[in-house]
Scaffold this motif. Sequence first.
Motif, PDB file in Angstrom:
ATOM      1  N   PRO A 425       0.798  -1.235   0.000  1.00  0.00           N
ATOM      2  CA  PRO A 425       0.000   0.000   0.000  1.00  0.00           C
ATOM      3  C   PRO A 425       0.825   1.276   0.000  1.00  0.00           C
ATOM      4  N   LYS A 426       2.099   1.200   0.362  1.00  0.00           N
ATOM      5  CA  LYS A 426       2.920   2.418   0.394  1.00  0.00           C
ATOM      6  C   LYS A 426       3.293   2.899  -1.011  1.00  0.00           C
ATOM      7  N   ILE A 427       3.031   2.075  -2.039  1.00  0.00           N
ATOM      8  CA  ILE A 427       3.374   2.478  -3.401  1.00  0.00           C
ATOM      9  C   ILE A 427       2.459   3.595  -3.889  1.00  0.00           C
ATOM     10  N   THR A 428       1.174   3.518  -3.553  1.00  0.00           N
ATOM     11  CA  THR A 428       0.203   4.517  -4.010  1.00  0.00           C
ATOM     12  C   THR A 428      -0.578   5.070  -2.823  1.00  0.00           C
ATOM     13  N   PRO A 429      -1.159   6.256  -2.961  1.00  0.00           N
ATOM     14  CA  PRO A 429      -1.935   6.827  -1.858  1.00  0.00           C
ATOM     15  C   PRO A 429      -3.250   6.114  -1.598  1.00  0.00           C
ATOM     16  N   ILE A 430      -3.732   5.300  -2.559  1.00  0.00           N
ATOM     17  CA  ILE A 430      -5.004   4.601  -2.352  1.00  0.00           C
ATOM     18  C   ILE A 430      -4.789   3.185  -1.845  1.00  0.00           C
ATOM     19  N   GLY A 431      -3.538   2.818  -1.577  1.00  0.00           N
ATOM     20  CA  GLY A 431      -3.235   1.453  -1.165  1.00  0.00           C
ATOM     21  C   GLY A 431      -3.837   1.060   0.167  1.00  0.00           C
ATOM     22  N   SER A 432      -4.033   2.012   1.058  1.00  0.00           N
ATOM     23  CA  SER A 432      -4.636   1.711   2.359  1.00  0.00           C
ATOM     24  C   SER A 432      -5.431   2.908   2.841  1.00  0.00           C
ATOM     25  N   LEU A 433      -6.431   2.628   3.666  1.00  0.00           N
ATOM     26  CA  LEU A 433      -7.236   3.704   4.245  1.00  0.00           C
ATOM     27  C   LEU A 433      -6.382   4.556   5.181  1.00  0.00           C
ATOM     28  N   ALA A 434      -5.399   3.939   5.828  1.00  0.00           N
ATOM     29  CA  ALA A 434      -4.525   4.681   6.744  1.00  0.00           C
ATOM     30  C   ALA A 434      -3.766   5.773   6.005  1.00  0.00           C
ATOM     31  N   THR A 435      -3.303   5.461   4.780  1.00  0.00           N
ATOM     32  CA  THR A 435      -2.566   6.463   4.002  1.00  0.00           C
ATOM     33  C   THR A 435      -3.461   7.624   3.607  1.00  0.00           C
ATOM     34  N   LEU A 436      -4.694   7.327   3.201  1.00  0.00           N
ATOM     35  CA  LEU A 436      -5.633   8.386   2.843  1.00  0.00           C
ATOM     36  C   LEU A 436      -5.924   9.286   4.044  1.00  0.00           C
ATOM     37  N   LEU A 437      -6.097   8.670   5.222  1.00  0.00           N
ATOM     38  CA  LEU A 437      -6.331   9.458   6.439  1.00  0.00           C
ATOM     39  C   LEU A 437      -5.092  10.275   6.803  1.00  0.00           C
ATOM     40  N   TRP A 438      -3.920   9.683   6.632  1.00  0.00           N
ATOM     41  CA  TRP A 438      -2.649  10.345   6.929  1.00  0.00           C
ATOM     42  C   TRP A 438      -2.472  11.581   6.058  1.00  0.00           C
ATOM     43  N   LEU A 439      -2.781  11.446   4.780  1.00  0.00           N
ATOM     44  CA  LEU A 439      -2.678  12.584   3.867  1.00  0.00           C
ATOM     45  C   LEU A 439      -3.660  13.692   4.239  1.00  0.00           C
ATOM     46  N   SER A 440      -4.852  13.304   4.708  1.00  0.00           N
ATOM     47  CA  SER A 440      -5.827  14.323   5.110  1.00  0.00           C
ATOM     48  C   SER A 440      -5.392  15.048   6.382  1.00  0.00           C
ATOM     49  N   VAL A 441      -4.716  14.319   7.291  1.00  0.00           N
ATOM     50  CA  VAL A 441      -4.171  14.954   8.498  1.00  0.00           C
ATOM     51  C   VAL A 441      -3.127  15.989   8.111  1.00  0.00           C
ATOM     52  N   LEU A 442      -2.248  15.632   7.176  1.00  0.00           N
ATOM     53  CA  LEU A 442      -1.223  16.573   6.716  1.00  0.00           C
ATOM     54  C   LEU A 442      -1.851  17.789   6.046  1.00  0.00           C
ATOM     55  N   ASP A 443      -2.912  17.577   5.279  1.00  0.00           N
ATOM     56  CA  ASP A 443      -3.607  18.704   4.638  1.00  0.00           C
ATOM     57  C   ASP A 443      -4.114  19.685   5.681  1.00  0.00           C
ATOM     58  N   ARG A 444      -4.681  19.136   6.757  1.00  0.00           N
ATOM     59  CA  ARG A 444      -5.207  20.012   7.822  1.00  0.00           C
ATOM     60  C   ARG A 444      -4.081  20.763   8.526  1.00  0.00           C
ATOM     61  N   LYS A 445      -2.878  20.182   8.508  1.00  0.00           N
ATOM     62  CA  LYS A 445      -1.720  20.829   9.122  1.00  0.00           C
ATOM     63  C   LYS A 445      -1.046  21.824   8.174  1.00  0.00           C
ATOM     64  N   GLY A 446      -1.549  21.911   6.946  1.00  0.00           N
ATOM     65  CA  GLY A 446      -0.978  22.853   5.980  1.00  0.00           C
ATOM     66  C   GLY A 446       0.124  22.276   5.118  1.00  0.00           C
ATOM     67  N   MET A 447       0.328  20.947   5.157  1.00  0.00           N
ATOM     68  CA  MET A 447       1.342  20.312   4.309  1.00  0.00           C
ATOM     69  C   MET A 447       0.631  19.414   3.300  1.00  0.00           C
ATOM     70  N   HIS A 448       0.496  19.880   2.065  1.00  0.00           N
ATOM     71  CA  HIS A 448      -0.192  19.104   1.038  1.00  0.00           C
ATOM     72  C   HIS A 448       0.809  18.271   0.247  1.00  0.00           C
ATOM     73  N   ILE A 449       0.529  16.970   0.149  1.00  0.00           N
ATOM     74  CA  ILE A 449       1.345  16.068  -0.664  1.00  0.00           C
ATOM     75  C   ILE A 449       0.440  15.504  -1.752  1.00  0.00           C
ATOM     76  N   GLY A 450       0.689  15.908  -2.987  1.00  0.00           N
ATOM     77  CA  GLY A 450      -0.126  15.450  -4.108  1.00  0.00           C
ATOM     78  C   GLY A 450       0.058  13.971  -4.378  1.00  0.00           C
ATOM     79  N   TRP A 451      -0.912  13.360  -5.049  1.00  0.00           N
ATOM     80  CA  TRP A 451      -0.847  11.928  -5.336  1.00  0.00           C
ATOM     81  C   TRP A 451       0.338  11.599  -6.244  1.00  0.00           C
ATOM     82  N   GLY A 452       0.636  12.482  -7.188  1.00  0.00           N
ATOM     83  CA  GLY A 452       1.779  12.252  -8.067  1.00  0.00           C
ATOM     84  C   GLY A 452       3.087  12.255  -7.308  1.00  0.00           C
TER      85      GLY A 452
END
Length: 482
Positions: A425-452
């Motif tokens: 799942p670490k290969i892509t952002p959709i590999g696990s629900l944890a990664t999707l939640l992790w990315l949303s936490v970072l977004d709320r903190k002001g650090m956006h990491i795009g899928w690419g």
Amino acid sequence: MGIFLATLVLVIWQPKGLGIGWSALGGAAVALVAGVVHLSDVPVVWDIVRNATLTFVAVIIICSILDEAGFFEWAALHVARWARGNGSALFNLIVVLGAAVAALFANDGAALVMTPIVFQMILALRFSPKVAFGLVIATGFIADTTSLPFVVSNLVNIVIADFFGIGFARYALVMVPVALVSLGASLVVLRLFFRKSIPGRYDVTALRRPPEAVVDPTTFRAGVVVLVALLVGYFAADAIGVPVAVVASLCAAVLALVAARRPRALFRRLGAQIRPAATDDDLVAVQLSGGGRPSFGATSSPGDGVTSAPTGTITTAEPAIAVWSVIRSAPWQIVLFSLGMYLVVYGLRNEGLTDYLGQLLAGIAEHGGLATAAGTGFLVAGMSSVMNNMPTTLIAALGIEAAGTSGLTEQMMAYAAVIGADLGPKITPIGSLATLLWLSVLDRKGMHIGWGTYFKVGIVLTIPVLAITLLALAGWLTLLGP
């Protein structure tokens, strides 16, 4: 197959905030109406997911209560001091701490708890954006690559272990050494990839003292006891055939009662009896308003709304954590998701699609143990990266069952599937629900990491660690035997 793909898209997309549980149950309902699955399949699937999902929820509740008590920030502050201002050592220690948290509190707990704490540390130490990116990615990456050692370290571990009847002790015997190899490989790969982003010297005095992070000393101390009881209980339960969900649920209930100060009369008596001698190490920061935890930065000064209180006084008798809020916010949707999604996956099995996977795996197994481990692991990793590791796990288990292997070959496939479902799942952002939640936490903190951006980093980091970990499994399990 169309029902599965439509359900998966809804789970990942979550239109208008639709919960993953409702999307999965909707897919299961359609599968039932279409006749792909039958009502008689529901108890079969529930028997597969029950232990895993209830254990997961209980562990996350324990993790969340300890986080509210300040346990993880306390640990992180200690780590920052152990590094003695050496940024390279800090990078290593954060990775090791993340691995320890993942082992005991599952990958989701490690990613979602450690990320905000590391982010606060970054702000307090005024690290550059390049340094911040490296530390944050390392925290998220290590949460999955080291979620191998115990059955409870990842939800998919429990599913595979239950499906193939692997006990807690046997699983740990096989996977703890493999997890240590994965940790070492992850650290090397992370250091090489982020060699220009590893921080230099930093000022330790910019951070608060660890005791000041403890919001609820009583719950903190009870949590240490609960963690010991949890680990001992897992091994004891395995010996007598009790599901790990029972142990995790009992420990979660005990810690929740302590944090809520229930029964109230008992804690009032304890509060009246305790008369501690206040020392520097006993001082903890307590918000006068009772809401939220103090910041990660340097020690607060008088007059800023924070005061120091000796451990064991008012914090012993009165709750400092909104326990019921923590329990309500636990990932209960995962229970509905697991049941619904796995019913949809079971439909693939009923339609004979998992038999094709079984034939492929049986062909791979003809080429020996190393080929079995590598082939199964990379196949499951690839499937996890494109269609999420939760449905992939059951598909893989059903495929291994359909392959008709036994003994060491079946075990090699099962453990390799765990590795593939944990690391893939670490290969892509959709590999696990944890990664999707992790990315949303970072977004709320002001650090956006795009899928690419994530994919370009994820695939480079994951492939070598996956290969080394599968190689370690093949060698160690062959040495151990069935």
